[in-house]
Design an enzyme around this catalytic site. Structure first.
Site, mmCIF file in Angstrom:
data_model
loop_
_atom_site.group_PDB
_atom_site.id
_atom_site.type_symbol
_atom_site.label_atom_id
_atom_site.label_comp_id
_atom_site.label_asym_id
_atom_site.label_seq_id
_atom_site.Cartn_x
_atom_site.Cartn_y
_atom_site.Cartn_z
ATOM 1 N N ASN A 184 6.397 1.182 -8.389
ATOM 2 C CA ASN A 184 6.990 2.604 -8.503
ATOM 3 C C ASN A 184 8.515 2.505 -8.474
ATOM 4 O O ASN A 184 9.080 3.486 -8.653
ATOM 5 C CB ASN A 184 6.619 3.532 -7.463
ATOM 6 C CG ASN A 184 7.132 2.944 -5.984
ATOM 7 O OD1 ASN A 184 7.776 1.953 -5.893
ATOM 8 N ND2 ASN A 184 6.869 3.772 -5.044
ATOM 9 N N ASP A 229 13.794 -5.369 5.570
ATOM 10 C CA ASP A 229 12.702 -4.247 6.001
ATOM 11 C C ASP A 229 11.771 -4.905 7.159
ATOM 12 O O ASP A 229 11.712 -6.193 7.260
ATOM 13 C CB ASP A 229 12.143 -3.392 4.842
ATOM 14 C CG ASP A 229 11.751 -4.247 3.645
ATOM 15 O OD1 ASP A 229 11.692 -5.600 3.888
ATOM 16 O OD2 ASP A 229 11.681 -3.511 2.677
ATOM 17 N N HIS A 234 10.627 1.034 -6.370
ATOM 18 C CA HIS A 234 11.500 1.043 -5.041
ATOM 19 C C HIS A 234 12.119 -0.564 -4.748
ATOM 20 O O HIS A 234 11.631 -1.524 -5.369
ATOM 21 C CB HIS A 234 10.559 1.298 -3.789
ATOM 22 C CG HIS A 234 9.376 0.329 -3.360
ATOM 23 N ND1 HIS A 234 8.289 0.568 -2.794
ATOM 24 C CD2 HIS A 234 9.474 -1.112 -3.557
ATOM 25 C CE1 HIS A 234 7.530 -0.419 -2.335
ATOM 26 N NE2 HIS A 234 8.184 -1.601 -2.831
HETATM 27 C C1 F6R Z 1 9.876 -6.422 0.917
HETATM 28 C C2 F6R Z 1 10.358 -5.536 0.140
HETATM 29 C C3 F6R Z 1 9.675 -4.792 -1.015
HETATM 30 C C4 F6R Z 1 8.915 -5.703 -1.710
HETATM 31 C C5 F6R Z 1 8.234 -4.829 -2.952
HETATM 32 C C6 F6R Z 1 7.527 -5.804 -4.119
HETATM 33 O O1 F6R Z 1 10.656 -6.922 1.742
HETATM 34 O O2 F6R Z 1 11.506 -5.067 0.342
HETATM 35 O O3 F6R Z 1 10.579 -3.908 -1.897
HETATM 36 O O4 F6R Z 1 9.880 -6.566 -2.532
HETATM 37 O O5 F6R Z 1 7.578 -4.134 -2.508
HETATM 38 O O6 F6R Z 1 6.637 -6.495 -3.123
HETATM 39 P P1 F6R Z 1 5.718 -7.801 -3.788
HETATM 40 O O7 F6R Z 1 6.696 -9.096 -4.093
HETATM 41 O O8 F6R Z 1 4.838 -8.182 -2.753
HETATM 42 O O9 F6R Z 1 5.114 -7.437 -5.051
#
Ligand code: F6R
Length: 244
Positions: free
Chosen positions: A136, A67, A138
């Site tokens: 959450n 992303d 995702h």
């Molecule tokens: C980042 C992405 C997100 C993160 C997620 C966790 O490229 O796709 O899904 O992996 O938000 O973020 P962190 O690792 O910063 O807790």
């Protein structure tokens, strides 16, 4: 789905790097599906170490990132292109032309998204997909919703995600409200998936991965349908699991 709990984030990271290295050693032109954020930082450090020690060659490796924020170009220090260059690509012998991050400033974001899917297809899909997980649930920026997208698309970030990511910006209002994200399709089609979660704030989402419900309202639960997923956890992320 395999779960592995580590006493420290460092151990988790070293283990994840060996898994990725295994894929690259088996297939020198492997396609790595990469994530940004805090979760894979240790993995990237370990991959750099393996490269520095002459134990891993990235010269033929290709990468495709999950992303990018809408509105940030690659020179912005919070863009995901910048993150990848800074934390991995600048330190290994990967050909930057073989590294791909969605374009968050394309004039036509929808067209850019379609092109990204074509690109993934032309690369033959993802050999190993690295994922973090949002508090959450995702994955990528496939946010909890009644419906999920198969393909790359522009996603509205939830307030929870904006809050979680505000730590990287001067203030919450500076966090972009949209991102271009890979859809669920290429993630589910990846030949191998490694999900990394560390910290207490991931414990609820991680617990949802062992419950037997699959719901688009917790996108990561769709991974239960995948045949090769390894979930790597530190003790805090695993704190709501029954057997630690
Ligand atoms: C980042 C992405 C997100 C993160 C997620 C966790 O490229 O796709 O899904 O992996 O938000 O973020 P962190 O690792 O910063 O807790």
């Amino acid at each position: 789905m395999k779960f592995k709990v580590f006493n420290s984030y460092e151990e988790l990271s070293a283990y994840s790097a060996e898994l990725v290295a295994g894929v690259v050693r088996e297939k020198e032109d492997a396609v790595l599906g990469l994530a940004t954020g805090s979760s894979p930082l240790g993995l990237y450090e370990e991959l750099i170490k393996l490269y520095d020690d002459g134990n891993l060659d990235f010269s033929k490796v290709k990468s495709i990132n999950l992303d990018e924020y809408v509105g940030l170009d690659g020179t912005h220090n919070q863009s995901y292109r910048y993150f990848m260059d800074l934390n991995l690509f600048n330190h290994i012998n990967i050909d930057k032309n073989n590294t791909h991050v969605p374009d968050g400033v394309a004039e036509d974001l929808q067209k850019g998204a379609e092109k990204y899917d074509e690109l993934i297809e032309s690369m033959g899909g993802v050999d190993v997909q690295i994922l973090g997980i949002g508090p959450n649930g995702h994955i990528g920026f496939n946010e909890p919703a009644e419906k999920l997208n198969l393909n790359t698309h522009v996603a509205d970030l939830t307030q929870e995600t904006i809050k979680a990511n505000a730590r990287f910006f001067a203030s919450e209002s500076d966090v972009p409200t949209q991102a271009v994200t890979m859809g669920m399709g290429p993630i589910m089609k990846a030949r191998k998936v490694i999900l990394i979660a560390s910290g207490e704030n991931k414990a609820w989402a991680v617990k949802s991965l062992i419950d037997d419900v699959i719901t688009t309202n917790i996108p990561a639960t769709l991974l239960k349908l995948h045949t090769d997923v390894t979930v790597l956890l530190d003790r805090s992320a695993a704190s709501q699991l029954d057997e630690k």
